[in-house]
Design a protein around this motif. Sequence first.
Motif, short mmCIF file in Angstrom:
data_model
loop_
_atom_site.label_atom_id
_atom_site.label_comp_id
_atom_site.label_asym_id
_atom_site.label_seq_id
_atom_site.Cartn_x
_atom_site.Cartn_y
_atom_site.Cartn_z
N SER A 106 0.83 -1.21 0.00
CA SER A 106 0.00 0.00 0.00
C SER A 106 0.86 1.25 0.00
O SER A 106 0.55 2.23 -0.69
CB SER A 106 -0.93 0.00 1.22
N GLY A 109 2.10 1.85 -3.49
CA GLY A 109 1.05 2.41 -4.33
C GLY A 109 0.82 3.89 -4.06
O GLY A 109 0.66 4.68 -5.00
N GLU A 110 0.79 4.26 -2.79
CA GLU A 110 0.55 5.66 -2.44
C GLU A 110 1.71 6.54 -2.93
O GLU A 110 1.48 7.66 -3.41
CB GLU A 110 0.39 5.81 -0.93
N PHE A 112 3.78 5.79 -5.45
CA PHE A 112 3.76 5.79 -6.91
C PHE A 112 2.75 6.82 -7.45
O PHE A 112 3.01 7.47 -8.47
CB PHE A 112 3.40 4.40 -7.45
N LYS A 113 1.61 6.96 -6.77
CA LYS A 113 0.57 7.88 -7.23
C LYS A 113 1.06 9.31 -7.33
O LYS A 113 0.65 10.06 -8.21
CB LYS A 113 -0.64 7.83 -6.27
N ILE A 114 1.91 9.70 -6.40
CA ILE A 114 2.34 11.10 -6.34
C ILE A 114 3.74 11.31 -6.92
O ILE A 114 4.27 12.41 -6.90
CB ILE A 114 2.31 11.62 -4.89
N SER A 115 4.34 10.24 -7.44
CA SER A 115 5.73 10.32 -7.87
C SER A 115 5.96 11.29 -9.03
O SER A 115 6.95 12.02 -9.05
CB SER A 115 6.24 8.93 -8.27
N THR A 142 0.29 2.11 -15.24
CA THR A 142 -0.60 2.54 -14.17
C THR A 142 -0.29 3.93 -13.65
O THR A 142 -1.19 4.67 -13.24
CB THR A 142 -0.53 1.53 -13.00
N TYR A 143 1.00 4.30 -13.67
CA TYR A 143 1.42 5.58 -13.10
C TYR A 143 2.20 6.38 -14.15
O TYR A 143 3.43 6.43 -14.12
CB TYR A 143 2.28 5.35 -11.86
N HIS A 213 2.64 -5.63 -7.29
CA HIS A 213 2.53 -4.57 -8.28
C HIS A 213 2.86 -5.05 -9.69
O HIS A 213 2.48 -4.41 -10.67
CB HIS A 213 3.41 -3.39 -7.87
#
Length: 262
Positions: A106, A109-110, A112-115, A142-143, A213
Amino acid sequence: MNTSVYNITFRRTVNKSAIPTCNILGVDIAAIDMQWLLNFLDENISNLSGDYICVSNVHTTVTAYEDEEYRKIQNGGILAMPDGGPLSSVGQKRGFKNMKRTTGPSLMGEIFKISASKGYRHYFYGSTDETLEKLYAALEETYPGIQIAGMYSPPFRPMTDDEDKAIVERINETKPDFVWVGLGAPKQEKWMAAHQGRVNGLMVGVGAGFDYHAGNIDRAPEWMQKSNLEWVYRLLQDPKRLFGRYWHTNTKFIWNAMIRGK
């Protein structure tokens, strides 16, 4: 490779004592939740280079309880996050009401979202070439905009000092912010401790996070995660490998941490 886990020359600049912890079986588990951790990383990432985060669960905590050297490794990083639900449950019963399960996959993922917006660079150390190829493709899809600085699958044997020096130089040349380490416990924690202050970037030992992932294995349904039953889901996926581990560590954890209150 020199297997010493202590780097006496490493001096962190982030105040570790400001991180709330709950001592469980001798391991200082961070009494935090995901939002606290994300805020902490956002504020301190540039100063965390060379340090490491342990993603701690029942297995690693009981192993640390039984092995003093491994316990020092668990306590030697900037923090040990409560990946295992039982850890946060014990913490809450001991008065840490804001302590919640914070898993490695998790967190990945969090972050990666803001990377893309933060400009974070990622290096992935561990797993197999096949999994790394799948992981690369999955992250790119995905990102969008994620910066993958590099990936490396180490050999399944002890590395020589020269080989180890070469891979450290290779990682550092890519200037990563995060170095995700997927070697499995306790190998990944020992590797991070041995490279504390040598690897430029924050090392995070995420175990099966690469496989999640990459799409190799599925995570448990959300209701099982929230009910601290993800271990059951993983056991059903890989019973031969996990049954003995869970039987040994889970029973010891229940007796020592929950009943005896250590």
